[in-house]
Scaffold this motif. Structure first.
Motif, short mmCIF file in Angstrom:
data_model
loop_
_atom_site.label_atom_id
_atom_site.label_comp_id
_atom_site.label_asym_id
_atom_site.label_seq_id
_atom_site.Cartn_x
_atom_site.Cartn_y
_atom_site.Cartn_z
N ILE A 53 -8.97 9.30 -1.58
CA ILE A 53 -8.83 10.55 -0.84
C ILE A 53 -9.96 10.70 0.17
N GLN A 54 -11.19 10.39 -0.26
CA GLN A 54 -12.33 10.50 0.64
C GLN A 54 -12.24 9.49 1.78
N ASN A 55 -11.74 8.27 1.48
CA ASN A 55 -11.57 7.27 2.53
C ASN A 55 -10.53 7.69 3.55
N LEU A 56 -9.52 8.38 3.09
CA LEU A 56 -8.45 8.80 3.98
C LEU A 56 -8.94 9.85 4.98
N GLY A 57 -9.76 10.78 4.49
CA GLY A 57 -10.22 11.89 5.32
C GLY A 57 -9.85 13.19 4.65
N ALA A 58 -10.37 14.29 5.17
CA ALA A 58 -10.17 15.60 4.55
C ALA A 58 -9.14 16.41 5.32
N ASN A 59 -8.26 17.09 4.58
CA ASN A 59 -7.30 18.06 5.15
C ASN A 59 -6.45 17.44 6.26
N LEU A 60 -5.84 16.30 5.97
CA LEU A 60 -5.13 15.56 7.00
C LEU A 60 -3.63 15.80 7.00
N ILE A 61 -3.07 15.86 8.21
CA ILE A 61 -1.64 15.90 8.44
C ILE A 61 -1.32 14.78 9.41
N MET A 62 -0.32 13.99 9.09
CA MET A 62 0.06 12.87 9.95
C MET A 62 1.45 13.12 10.51
N VAL A 63 1.59 12.94 11.82
CA VAL A 63 2.89 13.09 12.49
C VAL A 63 3.28 11.73 13.06
N GLY A 135 -13.05 10.59 9.32
CA GLY A 135 -14.36 10.57 8.66
C GLY A 135 -14.89 9.16 8.51
N TRP A 136 -14.75 8.37 9.58
CA TRP A 136 -15.09 6.94 9.53
C TRP A 136 -16.27 6.68 10.47
N PRO A 137 -17.47 6.54 9.97
CA PRO A 137 -18.65 6.39 10.84
C PRO A 137 -18.82 4.97 11.37
N VAL A 138 -19.50 4.87 12.49
CA VAL A 138 -19.90 3.58 13.07
C VAL A 138 -21.31 3.29 12.62
N ARG A 193 -17.63 0.06 6.02
CA ARG A 193 -16.58 -0.48 5.16
C ARG A 193 -15.81 0.66 4.50
N LYS A 194 -14.48 0.56 4.56
CA LYS A 194 -13.60 1.58 3.98
C LYS A 194 -12.95 1.13 2.68
N GLY A 195 -12.67 -0.17 2.56
CA GLY A 195 -11.99 -0.66 1.37
C GLY A 195 -10.48 -0.52 1.48
N GLN A 196 -9.82 -0.64 0.36
CA GLN A 196 -8.37 -0.59 0.34
C GLN A 196 -7.86 0.84 0.45
N SER A 197 -6.67 0.96 1.05
CA SER A 197 -6.00 2.26 1.10
C SER A 197 -5.24 2.47 -0.20
N ALA A 198 -4.62 3.63 -0.34
CA ALA A 198 -3.83 3.94 -1.54
C ALA A 198 -2.67 2.97 -1.70
N GLN A 199 -2.19 2.39 -0.59
CA GLN A 199 -1.07 1.45 -0.65
C GLN A 199 -1.54 0.00 -0.84
N GLY A 200 -2.85 -0.20 -0.97
CA GLY A 200 -3.37 -1.55 -1.17
C GLY A 200 -3.67 -2.30 0.10
N THR A 201 -3.59 -1.64 1.25
CA THR A 201 -3.87 -2.29 2.53
C THR A 201 -5.38 -2.34 2.78
N ASP A 202 -5.84 -3.46 3.31
CA ASP A 202 -7.26 -3.59 3.67
C ASP A 202 -7.52 -2.79 4.94
N GLN A 203 -8.16 -1.65 4.80
CA GLN A 203 -8.42 -0.79 5.96
C GLN A 203 -9.45 -1.39 6.91
N GLN A 270 -6.40 17.14 11.70
CA GLN A 270 -7.31 17.63 10.67
C GLN A 270 -7.36 19.14 10.71
N ALA A 271 -6.94 19.78 9.60
CA ALA A 271 -7.01 21.23 9.49
C ALA A 271 -8.44 21.66 9.16
#
Length: 447
Positions: A53-63, A135-138, A193-203, A270-271
């Motif tokens: 959830i934290q890797n995904l970001g906070a309060n997200l809506i995807m269109v 929420g992905w820093p450089v 580094r983000k790691g894997q997503s909930a679907q197992g994809t290497d982000q 992001q809300a």
């Protein structure tokens, strides 16, 4: 003094019937180990979900583009009929107060090359606000800017997986020029580094470039066709220039490669807070329907996905699974407690003569009660200790053999050990009370 004598008597009684005691202790030990192991697995699972959830970001809506109705009622692929634009994202950010930021994305993939090293990875074009939404820093160099997008700059951000494939360990990629689809790009930054997503994809297997650059330089397929047709008017909602006029079906048939400017494959919204996320989703839907000039009886030509709700649902499922596993383990402890009661009742029956003799020579009923209670508690506590050791070994085994990553929780082990003692006392109370209520004369007569 009396308690020490009762303890020695209890230990001696357990040793005399060591096979029976061992079988009883096995049941309790397995139950204790199950509790420790299930709590460790459940906690590790919840932590993984929270990390996702934290890797995904906070309060997200995807269109994303949805399935749309074409001529003859045929549903058209969302990927082939992109009807989302950067202007849609800008309108959402400007007109909906509950929206904090909007990021746009253009999907793609291809080969990146640095010297004799290469990587086939996702190559996405993103707007300046996308990484902020995620929420992905450089961690090295700089991020992509609105100026990069406006000038169609050939600059790129590398994910950690791509970095490892293209550069030697410790080598600084910032400022270096690599080729993306044989087009030279300068690396301006490296992502954390983000790691894997909930679907197992290497982000981290991704290269990000400015949105306009991706559309103009890295687009490896024809630009999206404008194929969405109003079921009522039979007209197009977009023309080839990106304006919001209409285009007749006949014109599209004559020129099937017509595109519109500013197309994007996804909008990440992001809300401002989680509480109003559902209301924000509804406002986004209404605004997009207005902008796309959809009639009341026409379906949406986009799909809205509340990613935070999906993530929370997964977290709730993980919590429910943890409770279920602990419940099963607790049930095994209950069964083990019944086993203790059964064994102690058998022990009372077998030792009726001993009980009668002790009562006859002056032992009080409280002494008999405490003796059998101590015996039951000692049986449970030794079982609890074995269960803690067995649980610790189980956690180490699961950690070594799987990617769950459970951790031994000392407080859980202490609680399980104390619970074992409580089980011994609770389930040993009735047999001990039965023993203390025996009549000495009747007990000696049964001997």
């Amino acid at each position: 003094m009396m308690n020490m004598m009762a303890l020695r008597t209890a230990v001696r009684a357990l040793w005399l019937h060591r096979l029976r005691s061992l079988l009883t202790m096995t049941g309790i030990a397995v139950g204790i180990a199950a509790v420790i192991l299930m709590v460790a697995i459940g906690t590790a699972t919840q932590e993984k979900v929270i990390a996702q959830i934290q890797n995904l970001g906070a309060n997200l809506i995807m269109v994303v583009p949805g399935q749309r109705i074409g001529p003859g009622g045929v549903r058209l692929s969302g990927d082939a009929n992109v009807l989302l634009t950067e202007d849609d994202g800008q309108a959402i950010r400007a007109e909906i107060p509950s929206v904090r930021e909007v990021g746009a994305m253009w999907w793609g993939s291809g080969q990146s090359i640095n010297g004799n090293r290469n990587s086939w990875s996702r190559m996405h074009g993103i707007s300046a606000g996308y990484l902020d939404v995620r929420g992905w820093p450089v961690i090295a160099g700089r991020t992509l800017t609105a100026e990069d997008d406006a000038t169609v700059a050939k600059v790129a951000l590398l994910g950690q997986t791509v970095l490892e494939r293209l550069f030697e360990p410790g080598e600084n990629p910032v400022g270096r020029v690599i080729r993306l689809r044989n087009v030279p790009f300068q690396v301006v930054g490296v992502l954390e580094r983000k790691g894997q997503s909930a679907q197992g994809t290497d982000q981290d297997d991704v290269v990000y470039v400015p949105l306009t650059t991706a559309r103009m330089r890295l687009n490896n397929k024809p630009a999206p066709k404008v194929q969405a047709v109003s079921a009522i008017t039979g007209k197009k909602r977009f023309d080839g220039t990106g304006t919001s006029g209409f285009q007749k079906v006949e014109q599209l048939k004559a020129n099937p490669s017509v595109i519109f400017a500013g197309a994007v494959n996804a909008l990440m919204i992001q809300a401002r807070d989680t509480a109003g996320l559902k209301a924000t989703t509804g406002e986004v839907r209404e605004l997009l329907r207005q902008r796309h000039k959809l009639m009341p009886d026409e379906p949406d030509d986009f799909d809205i996905r509340n990613l935070s709700e999906v993530a929370e649902a997964r977290a709730a499922s993980a919590r429910m699974l943890t409770v279920l596993l602990i419940g099963i383990a607790a049930l095994s402890l209950l069964i083990a407690g019944i086993g203790i009661m059964n064994i102690m009742l058998v022990s009372v029956t077998e030792r009726t003569a001993e009980i009668g003799l002790r009562l006859a020579v002056g032992a009080g009923r409280r002494d008999i009660l405490s003796q059998f209670l101590i015996e039951a508690a000692a049986l449970a506590l030794v079982s609890g200790l074995l269960g803690v050791l067995l649980g610790f070994g189980g956690v180490l085994a699961v950690d070594a053999l799987t990617e769950i990553g459970p951790a031994f929780e000392p407080l859980t082990a202490l609680g399980a050990f104390a619970g074992a003692g409580a089980i011994g006392v609770v389930f040993g109370l009735y047999p001990a009370w039965q023993a203390s209520r025996l009549d000495p004369i009747v007990a000696l007569r049964r001997a």
